[in-house]
Design a protein around this motif. Structure first.
Motif, short mmCIF file in Angstrom:
data_model
loop_
_atom_site.label_atom_id
_atom_site.label_comp_id
_atom_site.label_asym_id
_atom_site.label_seq_id
_atom_site.Cartn_x
_atom_site.Cartn_y
_atom_site.Cartn_z
N ASN A 1 0.83 -1.20 0.00
CA ASN A 1 0.00 0.00 0.00
C ASN A 1 0.87 1.25 0.00
O ASN A 1 0.59 2.21 -0.73
CB ASN A 1 -0.94 0.01 1.21
N ALA A 2 1.92 1.24 0.82
CA ALA A 2 2.82 2.39 0.85
C ALA A 2 3.48 2.56 -0.53
O ALA A 2 3.60 3.67 -1.05
CB ALA A 2 3.89 2.19 1.92
N ALA A 3 3.88 1.43 -1.13
CA ALA A 3 4.54 1.50 -2.43
C ALA A 3 3.57 1.97 -3.52
O ALA A 3 3.97 2.63 -4.48
CB ALA A 3 5.11 0.13 -2.78
N ARG A 4 2.29 1.63 -3.36
CA ARG A 4 1.29 2.09 -4.35
C ARG A 4 1.18 3.61 -4.35
O ARG A 4 1.08 4.24 -5.40
CB ARG A 4 -0.07 1.47 -4.05
N VAL A 5 1.21 4.19 -3.15
CA VAL A 5 1.18 5.65 -3.06
C VAL A 5 2.44 6.21 -3.73
O VAL A 5 2.39 7.20 -4.46
CB VAL A 5 1.08 6.11 -1.58
N GLY A 6 3.57 5.53 -3.51
CA GLY A 6 4.83 5.96 -4.13
C GLY A 6 4.76 5.91 -5.65
O GLY A 6 5.22 6.83 -6.34
N VAL A 7 4.17 4.86 -6.19
CA VAL A 7 4.07 4.76 -7.65
C VAL A 7 3.10 5.83 -8.19
O VAL A 7 3.34 6.40 -9.27
CB VAL A 7 3.63 3.34 -8.09
N ALA A 8 2.05 6.12 -7.44
CA ALA A 8 1.14 7.19 -7.87
C ALA A 8 1.92 8.52 -7.94
O ALA A 8 1.76 9.31 -8.88
CB ALA A 8 -0.04 7.30 -6.91
N ALA A 9 2.78 8.75 -6.95
CA ALA A 9 3.60 9.98 -6.96
C ALA A 9 4.58 9.96 -8.13
O ALA A 9 4.83 10.99 -8.77
CB ALA A 9 4.36 10.10 -5.64
N GLN A 10 5.14 8.78 -8.40
CA GLN A 10 6.05 8.64 -9.55
C GLN A 10 5.30 9.00 -10.84
O GLN A 10 5.81 9.74 -11.69
CB GLN A 10 6.55 7.20 -9.62
N ALA A 11 4.06 8.52 -10.94
CA ALA A 11 3.26 8.79 -12.14
C ALA A 11 2.97 10.28 -12.29
O ALA A 11 3.10 10.85 -13.38
CB ALA A 11 1.95 8.00 -12.06
N VAL A 12 2.63 10.93 -11.18
CA VAL A 12 2.34 12.37 -11.25
C VAL A 12 3.62 13.13 -11.66
O VAL A 12 3.58 14.05 -12.48
CB VAL A 12 1.78 12.89 -9.91
N GLY A 13 4.75 12.72 -11.10
CA GLY A 13 6.02 13.40 -11.42
C GLY A 13 6.39 13.25 -12.89
O GLY A 13 6.77 14.23 -13.56
N ILE A 14 6.27 12.02 -13.41
CA ILE A 14 6.62 11.80 -14.83
C ILE A 14 5.66 12.60 -15.72
O ILE A 14 6.07 13.24 -16.71
CB ILE A 14 6.56 10.29 -15.17
N ALA A 15 4.37 12.60 -15.36
CA ALA A 15 3.37 13.33 -16.15
C ALA A 15 3.68 14.83 -16.14
O ALA A 15 3.56 15.51 -17.17
CB ALA A 15 1.98 13.07 -15.58
N GLN A 16 4.11 15.34 -14.98
CA GLN A 16 4.45 16.76 -14.87
C GLN A 16 5.61 17.11 -15.82
O GLN A 16 5.58 18.13 -16.51
CB GLN A 16 4.84 17.08 -13.43
N ALA A 17 6.59 16.23 -15.86
CA ALA A 17 7.74 16.47 -16.75
C ALA A 17 7.28 16.49 -18.20
O ALA A 17 7.69 17.37 -18.98
CB ALA A 17 8.80 15.38 -16.53
N ALA A 18 6.42 15.56 -18.57
CA ALA A 18 5.96 15.47 -19.96
C ALA A 18 5.12 16.69 -20.33
O ALA A 18 5.24 17.24 -21.44
CB ALA A 18 5.14 14.20 -20.15
#
Ligand SMILES: Cc1cc2nc3c(=O)[nH]c(=O)nc-3n(C[C@H](O)[C@H](O)[C@H](O)COP(=O)(O)OP(=O)(O)OC[C@H]3O[C@@H](n4cnc5c(N)ncnc54)[C@H](O)[C@@H]3O)c2cc1C
Length: 603
Positions: A301-318
């Motif tokens: 569950n903690a890692a899922r939140v981390g991956v969601a943050a990773q997704a938002v970060g990558i999307a922001q860069a794009a």
């Protein structure tokens, strides 16, 4: 010619926190810090901080410097080189790209490797909300680096569930950066279904510890020093499936071999290892048989939140790349950003990022409060505090727990899927250049693709959340927001529109709950679980749409621009929800009933 690696590529004025007004808006205006900080820091005589404001200011300063500055000045300029160089495995030794090594050195020197761990071990004792914001910022700079930064959850799991001896042994190393970890679960025949794990852990009476034997694959940073391994410790005849699995700490030694690393589509800076354990000594974490159901459940569950943050970060860069390109690139005598069709893509990208981010930080706040209230309850229990006080705390804790339970899989699912869509649109905005290695968007597009696969695929997130939605979890979580007076007609009108979509969710849910099929063996009517599975994605989409809409109205109370965003999102949302509701309520089972003919039949 390889791109430059070293300090000569600094962008000294760039900062990935201060240049991100939406992230700042969340941190400064939307997160309700008061209860989190009071529980976390115990403001008062013995606290590091004199006031909540002082603590929050310290947290946010850390996001600016070192996190935001490091990400922009050092990590982002190295991302292309990381991607090109990739990881290698030579004679069982994993070699990271040189710029990844520099990134890790920078993170360690900035003291960012034990962000949520207790101060007594050298950690920073920060709330999950701040750690998540840092993860978003780092991922924007280099999605693959997040897979080291995000593995801080390994230390957290040890902190929460292992013995004092193990905590003392490993946590200082995690905080100093001397240890990196890995979460060792997946096997060739046990991916989404971890209850099928075959790796065995055998207790050796003579040595008073376990030995592990088996093969694990797809393990991020499987070459790390301290591995958390899920293995079958109990007799399968007595304890089948998940009940027979326990969690172990393994220190890397000669009995652990990295057989190979995968060649992957993206996140080239992160090694994905196949590992073989050959009677490897292992120490039990917590209790036998609770490895999957309790400890890994928490870690994932903690890692899922981390991956969601990773997704938002990558999307922001794009998104940044796409807006810059659209303003510079001219066709038909004007910048392509002037064409409404391109504008539509850019606006949708930004609003999707803002919705995913809203859901992300709503999730982290619930996660923080559930965790902190659990700790508080634990300390009250040891102090034998009065029952009424504990009852109040327990009911608050359970309320946040329920919200965290439903939002965590939804936010992982939504952020990942939107990240993939956003990076795809960023390639589209670049036209042919987007397909070329000369521009970063093709890398971001490749890096994005993993987010809907690891830490449980999107289908598994939905599978996990759907029983909760069908028993009214979203209804309960949005009840207060649906009845709230938002202070003016415009916002209350938006609320009424969202309330209609909330009612549409209710209608779709009761329709699905009422669907039955005849059991051919017993001729009795039973709940149609297959139909439920078929429409689960659409129900989850409505749930996200409704929840995020209320979040946007709350944001609109604090920002003029967010009024525009809320109005736009809610207009589109209401049409989407109606489409999904209608489709669900057709009761169309043709995918199930005629699967063979539709998928492989000939005409
Ligand atoms: C780059 C990378 C890094 C990884 N890092 C780690 C790591 O550090 N540690 C670790 O333990 N694992 C790791 N994994 C493994 C990852 O978690 C799994 O790949 C993932 O959980 C899916 O399992 P699988 O690949 O076996 O796919 P499968 O389980 O075979 O799934 C295949 C497809 O079937 C669908 N499916 C399966 N079951 C259902 C269902 N019940 N309902 C609907 N659809 C279903 C899935 O959604 C998917 O679309 C990593 C994987 C990759 C690619």
């Amino acid at each position: 010619m390889p791109p430059p690696l070293e300090e000569d590529i600094h962008l000294p004025d760039a900062n990935f926190y201060t240049d991100n007004d939406d992230l700042k808006f969340h941190m400064e205006k939307m997160v309700e810090w008061q209860p989190i900080v009071e529980l976390k820091e115990g403001i008062g005589a013995d606290s590091t901080y004199e006031s909540v404001e002082e603590a929050v200011q310290t947290y946010l300063e850390l996001l600016e410097d070192p996190v935001g500055s490091l990400a922009a000045e050092r990590i982002a300029p190295r991302a292309e080189a990381v991607d090109r160089e990739g990881c290698r495995c030579v004679d069982g030794q994993v070699i990271l790209p040189e710029p990844t090594k520099l990134n890790l050195k920078d993170l360690i020197e900035a003291d960012l490797m034990g962000m949520t761990l207790p101060v007594e071990f050298g950690g920073l004792n920060l709330p999950s909300t701040i750690y998540t914001a840092a993860t978003e910022i780092i991922s924007r700079a280099d999605g693959s680096l997040m897979n080291f930064f995000g593995l801080q959850g390994i230390g957290e799991t040890i902190n929460l569930f292992a013995s004092d001896e193990l905590r003392d042994k490993y946590l200082p190393g995690f905080c100093s950066g001397d240890f990196t970890g890995a979460m060792v679960l997946t096997e060739p025949d046990a991916g989404s279904d971890l209850t099928a794990i075959q790796t065995r852990a055998v207790f050796e009476e003579n040595h008073n510890h376990f030995h592990i034997t088996g093969t694990k694959r797809f393990i991020t940073n499987g070459c790390g020093e301290v591995l958390l391994v899920l293995a079958r410790s109990e007799d399968p005849g007595k304890y089948s499936g998940g009940r027979g699995l326990s969690l172990f700490v393994v220190e890397k030694d000669e009995s652990v071999s990295v057989r190979r690393i995968e060649e992957k589509l993206g996140i080239h800076g992160s090694p994905t290892c196949e590992i073989y354990f050959n009677s490897t000594p292992a120490v039990l974490v917590g209790q036998r048989g609770r490895g999957l159901t309790r400890y890994i459940n928490w870690l994932m569950n903690a890692a899922r939140v981390g991956v969601a943050a990773q997704a938002v970060g990558i999307a922001q860069a794009a998104f940044r790349e796409a807006t810059q390109y659209a303003e510079q690139r001219e066709q038909f005598g004007q910048a392509i950003a002037k064409f409404p069709a391109v504008q539509d893509m850019l606006v949708r990208m930004r609003i999707k990022i803002e919705s995913a981010r809203s859901l992300l930080y709503a999730t982290t706040q619930a996660v923080d409060l559930e965790m902190l209230l659990t700790e508080k309850l634990e300390s009250e229990r040891t102090r034998n505090a009065a029952e009424p006080q504990s009852k109040e705390l327990r009911s608050r804790r359970d309320r946040y727990g329920k919200v965290a339970d439903v939002l965590t899989p939804l936010c992982k699912y939504y952020a990942a899927e939107e990240c993939i869509a956003i990076t795809s649109d960023a390639v589209q905005v670049h036209g042919g250049n987007g397909y070329m290695k000369d521009y970063p968007v093709e890398r971001l597009y490749r890096d994005a693709r993993i987010t809907s696969i690891y830490e449980g695929t999107s289908q598994l997130q939905i599978d996990r959340v759907i029983p909760k939605i069908l028993t009214g979890a979203i209804d309960a979580a949005t009840e207060a927001m649906s009845g709230k007076d938002y202070g003016d007609d415009e916002l209350n009108h938006l609320r009424d529109t969202v309330n209609e979509s909330r009612a549409a969710l209710g209608a779709a849910v009761s329709f699905v709950n009422q669907q039955t099929v005849t059991n051919p063996e017993t001729s009795l009517q039973e709940k149609d679980t297959q139909y439920r599975n078929l429409v689960a994605r659409m129900i989850s989409d409505i749930a996200v749409d409704v929840y995020v809409s209320y979040l946007f109205i709350a944001q609109a109370q604090r920002s003029q621009r967010k009024r525009l965003v809320a109005a736009k999102f809610i207009r589109d949302m209401s049409a989407r929800v109606e489409m999904n509701r209608r489709q669900i309520m057709t009761g169309d089972r043709s995918v199930i009933d005629h699967f063979d003919a539709l998928v492989s039949g000939s005409n």
